[in-house]
Design an enzyme around this catalytic site. Sequence first.
Site, PDB file in Angstrom:
ATOM      1  N   THR A 101       2.141   0.885  -5.009  1.00  0.00           N
ATOM      2  CA  THR A 101       1.378  -0.250  -4.486  1.00  0.00           C
ATOM      3  C   THR A 101       1.518  -1.464  -5.390  1.00  0.00           C
ATOM      4  O   THR A 101       1.844  -2.572  -4.948  1.00  0.00           O
ATOM      5  CB  THR A 101      -0.114   0.128  -4.346  1.00  0.00           C
ATOM      6  OG1 THR A 101      -0.231   1.214  -3.428  1.00  0.00           O
ATOM      7  CG2 THR A 101      -0.938  -1.050  -3.842  1.00  0.00           C
ATOM      8  N   SER A 118       0.847  -1.186   0.000  1.00  0.00           N
ATOM      9  CA  SER A 118       0.000   0.000   0.000  1.00  0.00           C
ATOM     10  C   SER A 118       0.883   1.236   0.000  1.00  0.00           C
ATOM     11  O   SER A 118       1.981   1.234   0.568  1.00  0.00           O
ATOM     12  CB  SER A 118      -0.905   0.013   1.235  1.00  0.00           C
ATOM     13  OG  SER A 118      -1.718   1.163   1.262  1.00  0.00           O
ATOM     14  N   CYS A 119       0.419   2.292  -0.655  1.00  0.00           N
ATOM     15  CA  CYS A 119       1.115   3.581  -0.606  1.00  0.00           C
ATOM     16  C   CYS A 119       0.067   4.674  -0.433  1.00  0.00           C
ATOM     17  O   CYS A 119      -1.129   4.409  -0.589  1.00  0.00           O
ATOM     18  CB  CYS A 119       1.962   3.806  -1.860  1.00  0.00           C
ATOM     19  SG  CYS A 119       1.014   3.991  -3.387  1.00  0.00           S
ATOM     20  N   PRO A 120       0.449   5.893  -0.098  1.00  0.00           N
ATOM     21  CA  PRO A 120      -0.542   6.937   0.195  1.00  0.00           C
ATOM     22  C   PRO A 120      -1.549   7.178  -0.918  1.00  0.00           C
ATOM     23  O   PRO A 120      -2.725   7.402  -0.653  1.00  0.00           O
ATOM     24  CB  PRO A 120       0.330   8.176   0.439  1.00  0.00           C
ATOM     25  CG  PRO A 120       1.610   7.623   0.962  1.00  0.00           C
ATOM     26  CD  PRO A 120       1.825   6.340   0.203  1.00  0.00           C
ATOM     27  N   GLY A 145      -2.031   4.923  -3.439  1.00  0.00           N
ATOM     28  CA  GLY A 145      -2.576   3.633  -3.849  1.00  0.00           C
ATOM     29  C   GLY A 145      -2.511   3.418  -5.343  1.00  0.00           C
ATOM     30  O   GLY A 145      -3.355   2.729  -5.912  1.00  0.00           O
TER      31      GLY A 145
END
Length: 576
Positions: free
Chosen positions: A133, A125-127, A129
């Site tokens: 990700t 996951s990343c901020p 998305g």
Amino acid sequence: MSKIVAVTACPTGVAHTIMAAEALKKVGASMGHDVEVETQGAEGAKDVLSQEAIDAADVVIIAADIHVDPARFQGKPMHAVSTSEAVRKTKEVIEAALKDAEEFVVGQAAAEPEKGRKYIIGVTSCPTGIAHTFMAAEALRKAAEALGHEVKIETQGSVGAKNVLTEEDIARADAVVIAADAFVDSKRFAGKPLYETGTKAALHDGKQVIKSALSAAPVVHKDLGGQVEELKKERSAARTGPYRHLMTGVSYMLPVVVAGGLLIALAFAFGGIYAGDHEGTFGWALMQIGGAGAFSLFVPVLGAFISYSIAQRPGITPGLVGGLLATNVGAGFLGGIVAGFIAGYLTQFLNDKIKLPQNLQGLKPVLILPFLSTLVVGLLMIYVIGPPVKIALTSLSEWLRAMQGTSALAFGLLLGAMMAFDMGGPVNKAAYTFGVGLLSAKIYAPMAAVMAAGMTPPLGLALAATLFKSRFTKEEQEASKAAFVLGISFITEGAIPFAARDPFRVIPCIMLGSAVTGAISMTMKCTLMVPHGGIFVLPIPNAVSGILPYTAAILIGTAVTTAALYVAKKPLVQAE
């Protein structure tokens, strides 16, 4: 000179896409590098990178605000940024990408597949998305397979979770990897070897991340507190469907209610019961924060996170708006629950049914889904759902306010017995959610009965195990100390380990004590403005009204539970 290939993309594929492409080409050339760029947008891909260009590249830069499929770049170092970063910090982006390429080469040093095929699961996951990700997921998959392991990676992106891990996946996993730059809840992986890192580590050296996960130690819980936590997690994992979604909403709502209730109680302490009427005073300020602020938010938060549990991030906006409208039209917490479920299932339906080209997928979570689902949910709440739910809530509120004597006694007995029946299970949570929800209607008596009745099961068991040692095992006697702490903290689950060993004697005894506690609290008209905290909220001014009878209710219920256990449980030697 390095060979760089890049992809730029934004939802429209016009301004940001082209500006980022031109910036990368010009700055890259001025730095002495060969840069070839493909652009993606609403009109499709242009200047598409050939396989030969990709094969020859030293590094791949993905400058995108929408999802770009990284599959064709596997085996190449990749560096992901937003289009705005590529435009504003072009030189830094290129330098960072080349540094990533150097680290990638080091991390890809030859390694033989490890012996013993394992099953690896993970979450990325990343901020935003979007890019990191999916790239991290691909990197982990490739690394695990190169090491000879089976793998499944869940992505928590901008359009919700994909390739979701099932309970069966978690149960048979040998190790868990969480490669994330945003929050990922790891509670469902309790008891499994778990390794947490960022997406960058997964991209640079996926093999080392997999090895670290396999060497991680599983979490082991041995004391009563650990047992209780494990049992709570097991119950949470076993919850499915609407019940799980409702409990998700309640868990996110609780901190808002607790903060608001405490602030309102403090406002009364500083400014009296009419603190909100004296503008400019400290009591008025506290009332604005707690009442006009936190308390006005808890129904929208409830709706938002019920919807989030169903539809992931795209469900938050319609659930939030639906919950706010429920408050505005007078439908209260019942309307918020209905709004949350409608928003979640509607958003999930739209997400599944609306099909867009890959390069337009980023439009769904930020434009299409919030707009359509919020519009439908809003209209339903105003014209269809809100009015009848308001009537139902108003009737319920008037009935509860008018309760006294026999009806208050019966209602208190019912709430108390429900709190002890399954100690944190569906029946317990139904009573608790009912009590919390009524706080929005300024009805505080049921909440007081619920919390007092939820404290007595572990307290009664702890006292019985201390006084009547011959009726409890050595392990239960030792656990009684922790059960006492859990009881005064309003953690009813502290009774579960005792009940699990002797359910047919323990459960009726604790239900009796809790029913008595709930009945005393309701008949004495005790109220509670804070839905959690146990005895630690009692000293707070105005958090509890009728503090002496309320304390007496808890003590009497504990004593009844203890006495019932003495009668029901026989000495262990005699029982044998």
